[in-house]
Write a protein that holds these residues in place. Structure first.
Motif, PDB file in Angstrom:
ATOM      1  N   GLU A 197      68.603  19.573  -3.654  1.00  0.00           N
ATOM      2  CA  GLU A 197      67.542  19.169  -2.732  1.00  0.00           C
ATOM      3  C   GLU A 197      66.669  20.347  -2.300  1.00  0.00           C
ATOM      4  OE1 GLU A 197      71.413  19.308  -0.216  1.00  0.00           O
ATOM      5  OE2 GLU A 197      70.793  18.843  -2.280  1.00  0.00           O
ATOM      6  N   ASP A 198      67.124  21.583  -2.534  1.00  0.00           N
ATOM      7  CA  ASP A 198      66.343  22.748  -2.142  1.00  0.00           C
ATOM      8  C   ASP A 198      65.490  23.301  -3.285  1.00  0.00           C
ATOM      9  OD1 ASP A 198      67.389  22.727   0.430  1.00  0.00           O
ATOM     10  OD2 ASP A 198      69.072  24.020  -0.107  1.00  0.00           O
ATOM     11  N   LEU A 199      65.694  22.827  -4.489  1.00  0.00           N
ATOM     12  CA  LEU A 199      64.977  23.359  -5.641  1.00  0.00           C
ATOM     13  C   LEU A 199      63.494  23.001  -5.584  1.00  0.00           C
ATOM     14  CD1 LEU A 199      67.467  22.651  -8.580  1.00  0.00           C
ATOM     15  CD2 LEU A 199      66.593  24.901  -7.905  1.00  0.00           C
ATOM     16  N   GLN A 200      62.643  23.986  -5.739  1.00  0.00           N
ATOM     17  CA  GLN A 200      61.210  23.767  -5.839  1.00  0.00           C
ATOM     18  C   GLN A 200      60.821  23.649  -7.309  1.00  0.00           C
ATOM     19  OE1 GLN A 200      59.449  27.155  -3.869  1.00  0.00           O
ATOM     20  NE2 GLN A 200      59.634  26.251  -1.830  1.00  0.00           N
ATOM     21  N   GLU A 201      60.104  22.591  -7.654  1.00  0.00           N
ATOM     22  CA  GLU A 201      59.551  22.461  -8.999  1.00  0.00           C
ATOM     23  C   GLU A 201      58.118  22.953  -8.906  1.00  0.00           C
ATOM     24  OE1 GLU A 201      57.888  21.930 -12.383  1.00  0.00           O
ATOM     25  OE2 GLU A 201      57.161  20.405 -10.951  1.00  0.00           O
ATOM     26  N   LEU A 202      57.817  24.033  -9.618  1.00  0.00           N
ATOM     27  CA  LEU A 202      56.582  24.761  -9.403  1.00  0.00           C
ATOM     28  C   LEU A 202      55.347  23.906  -9.636  1.00  0.00           C
ATOM     29  CD1 LEU A 202      55.170  27.382  -8.675  1.00  0.00           C
ATOM     30  CD2 LEU A 202      55.514  28.156 -11.034  1.00  0.00           C
ATOM     31  N   GLY A 203      55.322  23.138 -10.716  1.00  0.00           N
ATOM     32  CA  GLY A 203      54.156  22.308 -10.986  1.00  0.00           C
ATOM     33  C   GLY A 203      53.905  21.297  -9.886  1.00  0.00           C
ATOM     34  N   SER A 204      54.958  20.658  -9.415  1.00  0.00           N
ATOM     35  CA  SER A 204      54.825  19.680  -8.334  1.00  0.00           C
ATOM     36  C   SER A 204      54.395  20.343  -7.037  1.00  0.00           C
ATOM     37  CB  SER A 204      56.156  18.947  -8.130  1.00  0.00           C
ATOM     38  OG  SER A 204      56.532  18.251  -9.298  1.00  0.00           O
ATOM     39  N   LEU A 205      54.915  21.531  -6.793  1.00  0.00           N
ATOM     40  CA  LEU A 205      54.548  22.264  -5.582  1.00  0.00           C
ATOM     41  C   LEU A 205      53.048  22.570  -5.579  1.00  0.00           C
ATOM     42  CD1 LEU A 205      56.531  25.209  -4.034  1.00  0.00           C
ATOM     43  CD2 LEU A 205      54.081  25.404  -4.355  1.00  0.00           C
ATOM     44  N   LEU A 206      52.528  23.014  -6.725  1.00  0.00           N
ATOM     45  CA  LEU A 206      51.099  23.320  -6.804  1.00  0.00           C
ATOM     46  C   LEU A 206      50.260  22.064  -6.660  1.00  0.00           C
ATOM     47  CD1 LEU A 206      51.065  25.947  -9.707  1.00  0.00           C
ATOM     48  CD2 LEU A 206      51.046  26.363  -7.237  1.00  0.00           C
ATOM     49  N   ALA A 207      50.729  20.968  -7.233  1.00  0.00           N
ATOM     50  CA  ALA A 207      49.989  19.716  -7.109  1.00  0.00           C
ATOM     51  C   ALA A 207      49.902  19.265  -5.658  1.00  0.00           C
ATOM     52  CB  ALA A 207      50.659  18.638  -7.969  1.00  0.00           C
ATOM     53  N   ARG A 208      50.957  19.516  -4.913  1.00  0.00           N
ATOM     54  CA  ARG A 208      50.994  19.066  -3.524  1.00  0.00           C
ATOM     55  C   ARG A 208      50.239  20.003  -2.595  1.00  0.00           C
ATOM     56  NH1 ARG A 208      56.460  17.760   0.091  1.00  0.00           N
ATOM     57  NH2 ARG A 208      55.348  17.139   2.000  1.00  0.00           N
ATOM     58  N   HIS A 209      50.364  21.319  -2.809  1.00  0.00           N
ATOM     59  CA  HIS A 209      49.845  22.286  -1.845  1.00  0.00           C
ATOM     60  C   HIS A 209      48.616  23.039  -2.334  1.00  0.00           C
ATOM     61  CE1 HIS A 209      53.184  21.575   0.848  1.00  0.00           C
ATOM     62  NE2 HIS A 209      54.015  21.740  -0.161  1.00  0.00           N
ATOM     63  N   GLY A 210      48.209  22.800  -3.578  1.00  0.00           N
ATOM     64  CA  GLY A 210      46.928  23.322  -4.016  1.00  0.00           C
ATOM     65  C   GLY A 210      46.987  24.497  -4.967  1.00  0.00           C
ATOM     66  N   SER A 211      46.025  24.527  -5.864  1.00  0.00           N
ATOM     67  CA  SER A 211      45.819  25.640  -6.779  1.00  0.00           C
ATOM     68  C   SER A 211      44.355  25.606  -7.196  1.00  0.00           C
ATOM     69  CB  SER A 211      46.726  25.526  -8.013  1.00  0.00           C
ATOM     70  OG  SER A 211      46.400  24.378  -8.778  1.00  0.00           O
ATOM     71  N   GLU A 212      43.918  26.652  -7.867  1.00  0.00           N
ATOM     72  CA  GLU A 212      42.562  26.674  -8.402  1.00  0.00           C
ATOM     73  C   GLU A 212      42.585  27.388  -9.741  1.00  0.00           C
ATOM     74  OE1 GLU A 212      40.859  30.731  -6.244  1.00  0.00           O
ATOM     75  OE2 GLU A 212      40.324  28.755  -5.453  1.00  0.00           O
ATOM     76  N   PRO A 213      41.648  27.067 -10.633  1.00  0.00           N
ATOM     77  CA  PRO A 213      41.628  27.743 -11.932  1.00  0.00           C
ATOM     78  C   PRO A 213      41.482  29.251 -11.744  1.00  0.00           C
ATOM     79  CG  PRO A 213      40.182  25.818 -11.956  1.00  0.00           C
ATOM     80  CD  PRO A 213      40.587  26.023 -10.529  1.00  0.00           C
ATOM     81  N   LEU A 214      42.244  30.006 -12.534  1.00  0.00           N
ATOM     82  CA  LEU A 214      42.084  31.451 -12.517  1.00  0.00           C
ATOM     83  C   LEU A 214      40.684  31.787 -13.015  1.00  0.00           C
ATOM     84  CD1 LEU A 214      43.717  34.047 -11.906  1.00  0.00           C
ATOM     85  CD2 LEU A 214      44.250  34.154 -14.351  1.00  0.00           C
ATOM     86  N   SER A 215      40.035  32.732 -12.383  1.00  0.00           N
ATOM     87  CA  SER A 215      38.642  33.038 -12.700  1.00  0.00           C
ATOM     88  C   SER A 215      38.489  33.529 -14.137  1.00  0.00           C
ATOM     89  CB  SER A 215      38.103  34.095 -11.741  1.00  0.00           C
ATOM     90  OG  SER A 215      38.666  35.364 -12.030  1.00  0.00           O
ATOM     91  N   LEU A 216      37.270  33.397 -14.645  1.00  0.00           N
ATOM     92  CA  LEU A 216      36.976  33.875 -15.992  1.00  0.00           C
ATOM     93  C   LEU A 216      37.265  35.370 -16.103  1.00  0.00           C
ATOM     94  CD1 LEU A 216      35.725  33.692 -18.824  1.00  0.00           C
ATOM     95  CD2 LEU A 216      33.468  33.975 -17.734  1.00  0.00           C
TER      96      LEU A 216
END
Length: 394
Positions: free
Chosen positions: A336-355
């Motif tokens: 229950e404590d494991l963070q799944e990185l992709g899901s975490l980013l989907a929930r809390h936000g990310s942005e494309p790395l700049s060119l």
């Protein structure tokens, strides 16, 4: 689950940052923070906002004593100790502040002291910094133990190795800090995300499976350099991303928005300097069980003059010191404590790395002799092409 025995330890928090240590210890029911001491205004603003009832002092050098606290915590500055820093050791103006703290420890003798810093302090100058710290504790009559741990053992999706040193004048802390060991790192069942450091590419990549590499404050003062993440299952344009600051807060075990009062560039530095909350909670849970962890530490190899500092050790005031073979992973994380990185980013936000960031990293990687997956390079190429075209996706 909170594990508590006896009255919580009254705690004086030095170099408090944004209170990662204190949040974890309090969650374990082992600590009551009487005051913080932090000089950087963005961190002080967070402390005042999150702990309005607790005094925030501003200068560790001006402290007369610890106010009778039974536990002193100090995640002291790593500026002069880290590989990315000035490497001046404890002669540096920032990291060297801990020596003044240890002098006060010798004079006022709190029951417990907890220090945190980067593993490079074990190696810099053949371990001179760690040797100086331990010499001070032994001269003051303290028994001590330290250990390098990786935050992933708590379930956080961030590879973050740090040294924790626990010293006591009332109990041998070795069993508390070294008595648990899983023996190995957890591995994701299915890796859907891969972290890397886009500021590297010449001598390393910072590659992490199912996790980000260590969050850092920045490559230079107040210049944010969050890690990047490759998400192979996403559409082009969103395969190479960087976490939002809120995602970074969660990767350190804080609630999203914990540092919202600070400017974003300062928020990244605050998170890069912070102590992972769940790691501090584990330490607190061990401390809460201290009355049942008094048996002597078994095993270990006696260290002799000239030996390098290992990743885990303990010692006594008479100068005897032992190496202990334990891993960076005291426990395996609960499901229950494991963070799944992709899901975490989907929930809390990310942005494309700049060119610019993506192209610079890719070109350095191409010129290097480093190994990497062909699919990863193809994803970098596709991201560069996508960002060059100016196309956007949602």
């Amino acid at each position: 689950m909170t594990i508590s025995q006896g009255t919580p330890l009254t705690t004086a928090s030095l170099f408090s940052g944004i209170a990662g240590i204190e949040l974890g210890l309090t969650a374990a029911g082992v600590s009551h923070t009487t005051w913080f001491c932090e000089r950087w205004e963005p961190a002080r603003a967070v402390l005042r906002d999150r702990f309005p009832e607790v005094e925030v002092k501003d200068d560790v050098t001006s402290l007369d004593d610890f106010g009778g606290a039974s536990l002193v915590t100090a995640g002291f500055p790593c500026t002069d100790l880290s590989q990315a820093g000035r490497t001046s050791g404890l002669d540096g103006v920032n990291s060297g502040l801990v020596i003044g703290v240890l002098e006060k420890v010798a004079g006022h003798r709190p029951d417990w002291v907890l220090l945190e810093n980067v593993p490079n302090m074990l190696h810099l100058g053949r371990g001179a910094a760690m040797g100086r710290i331990i010499d001070n504790f032994e001269a003051a009559g303290y028994t001590w133990a330290y250990r390098v741990v990786d935050s992933r053992f708590t379930g956080l999706a961030q590879r973050r190795r740090r040294v924790f040193l626990l010293a006591s004048r009332v109990q041998d802390p070795a069993r508390i800090l070294l008595g648990e060991d899983s023996g190995s790192a957890p591995s994701p069942d299915v890796a859907r995300a891969f972290g890397f450091s886009w500021t590297e590419g010449n001598r390393g990549v910072g590659w992490a499976v199912g996790a980000t590499p260590t969050l850092k404050g920045g490559t230079t003062v107040r210049v944010a350099s969050p890690p990047a993440v490759w998400l192979p299952q996403k559409e082009v344009g969103w395969q190479i991303v960087r976490p939002s600051i809120e995602a970074a807060e969660v990767l350190q075990g804080f609630s999203p928005g914990w540092t919202a009062l600070a400017p974003e560039r300062d928020r990244w530095k605050l998170m890069g300097n912070a102590v992972s909350v769940p790691v501090a909670r584990w330490l607190g849970e061990r401390l809460a069980q201290r009355e049942g962890l008094t048996e002597p530490m078994e095993g270990g190899v006696l260290l002799v003059d000239g030996d390098r500092w290992p990743t885990a050790a303990y010692g006594t005031p008479d100068g005897r010191r032992w190496r202990v073979e334990v891993s960076d992973f005291p426990r395996l994380p609960r499901t229950e404590d494991l963070q799944e990185l992709g899901s975490l980013l989907a929930r809390h936000g990310s942005e494309p790395l700049s060119l610019r960031a993506t192209k610079g990293f890719r070109d350095r990687l191409l010129r290097s002799n480093l190994r990497y997956e062909g699919a990863f390079m193809a994803a970098l190429d596709a991201h560069v092409d996508h960002m060059s075209s100016g196309r956007t996706t949602s």
